[in-house]
Design an enzyme around this catalytic site. Sequence first.
Site, short mmCIF file in Angstrom:
data_model
loop_
_atom_site.label_atom_id
_atom_site.label_comp_id
_atom_site.label_asym_id
_atom_site.label_seq_id
_atom_site.Cartn_x
_atom_site.Cartn_y
_atom_site.Cartn_z
N SER A 289 -9.31 2.00 2.73
CA SER A 289 -8.33 2.76 1.99
C SER A 289 -7.31 1.89 1.26
CB SER A 289 -7.59 3.72 2.93
OG SER A 289 -6.92 3.01 3.96
N SER B 63 -10.25 -0.49 6.72
CA SER B 63 -9.52 -0.30 5.47
C SER B 63 -8.81 -1.51 4.91
CB SER B 63 -8.51 0.84 5.64
OG SER B 63 -9.17 2.08 5.62
N LYS C 42 0.84 -1.20 0.00
CA LYS C 42 0.00 0.00 0.00
C LYS C 42 0.88 1.26 0.00
CE LYS C 42 -3.91 1.86 2.70
NZ LYS C 42 -4.76 1.57 3.88
#
Length: 588
Positions: free
Chosen positions: A235, A259, A159
């Site tokens: 996210s 997330s 990420k």
Amino acid sequence: MASDNSTQGSSRRPSEAASASVSVSAAARSLLVQEVSRAKKAEREARLAQHPEWRLHTQVPHDLVDVSALPTSQLTPRELGIVHLDATALADAIRARRYTAVEVLEAFCHVATIAQDLTNCLTEVFFEEGLRRARELDRHLEATGDVVGPLHGVPVSIKDHILVKGHDTATGYAAWAFRTVAAKDAVVVDVLRTAGAVLYVKTANPQTLLSLETNNNIYGRTLNPHNRALTPGGSSGGESALIAVHGSPLGVGTDIGGSIRIPAAYMGLYGLKGSVGRMPHAGLMGSHDGMDAIVGALGPLATSARDLALFARVMLQHEPWLVEPPLLEMPWRQDAADGSGGPAKLTIAVLWDDGVVAPHPPILAALARTRDALLAAGHDVISWEPVDHQAAWDLILKMYFLDGGEEYRQVLADDPPVPQTEWILAQVPNGGAPYRIADVFKISLEREAFRAKVLAHWNAHQARTATGRHVDAVLSPVAATLAPRHDRTRWWGYTSYWNLMDYPAVVFPVGRFRAATGHERAELPGDASVHVGNPRSEMERMVRAEWDPATYDNIPVSLQLVGRRLNEERLLGALGKVEDALSRFRNH
């Protein structure tokens, strides 16, 4: 959605990178963001263009919504065999020399390139760096006969806001782009490298990270490959979109309100959010450095449950508590993750409706089907009585915005908020003012009182079980909807509640929704309380209005299993029994 309290290893602190004059005109701010966006996209494209053989050879109409089969459409049979393996099987195959690390990475790079072109899931691309490392690993195995570690040659995606040495860490903020190149690796990245993993891409996260969708002004919106009119979640939405189309076998996400779990659920993947202090967390960038009223958790997104355990086992084998002081010295117990030592028959409590927003019909049907499977397998199943879910949301909002949202507003001074950012910032409590120190103390006391109340409530369910045993896990929706339309994500309470409690939670897929046959109302047990009358709030009205079977056709359906704090291994052991019950029930 994942803020962090550490920026270790970045070349420049976010506060420095984000400084800007508030007197700049709106037009000038827009131009600045556009220039940053063009430069970052051009940089990414230049790296992808180095391998034109990995691009899709046919034009894809913009109005084609389901593109999920296209990223693997040009692979050879051998490459298809590679990318459909989970990380555990890949590690075994490379160790047995059925595949080389180079050919494995090339297959995933091929898919990732097409996935990016179709879903906008990548940020930093460093295929050549990954291929150099893969060649080193192949030479080592050839020369020594041994692998360097348990992930030897396995590609892992990261990420964007997690530090990877030598690469940008813009974190979805235009103001940070090109100014946050990491000087060192995050702890999780260091462990992955030591274990033999091959890093090759970073994936998209939203502006602010405080979002369950993935959209920012640098790269734009990340799309759901099953239906590009829908979100892949956030996210960690870049991770979920990439892994879902086999562009990565294993990814690293973060979760402070859903997330990891929301993107995993929307894309039909597995995702694990552990309790704080179990997995490495140092070396992430994000707003609110040093805020510890509520702390995010780092964890894996994967295509199998066993890969969740593989990731956790690798992390803790390397004793990260020796370099990251807040971590607990708790070695991984694989026997418990495999189900050993636990009860032969589980006691599961089902949360049907949290009292705020009732789930859409496919989710209730999945809960009912899983309950039936568990009962058929001889497990004890009761209904969970929800406790103060709206109050939990109100409390966690205070902890997200102890400063009244001031840091977000500063970083966004030259970076216009995208719709999901606008939505969450509109909910800042306390009139947008920062809380006083005395107020922060009271909020912390309120948090601990809430945790004590829910813990006592969990224990009290023992009196309602058929066996007299305590509840092993709570079976719950992940969200009130399947993957929604862009900018329609609203109620986070089915995931953020367990962040507030600091309980581990795992997401697992249970099937796909079929609009032609799957929208009939599920038959629920008598003790299942699900609200069907007039909406209880504007939030529930908005979520209910999103229900349209055609919108969600062929979209994954997933559920969440929640365990007691710091019991990640037992939770995965329970998941194994739940999935076994479902498998037997389907085949009955």
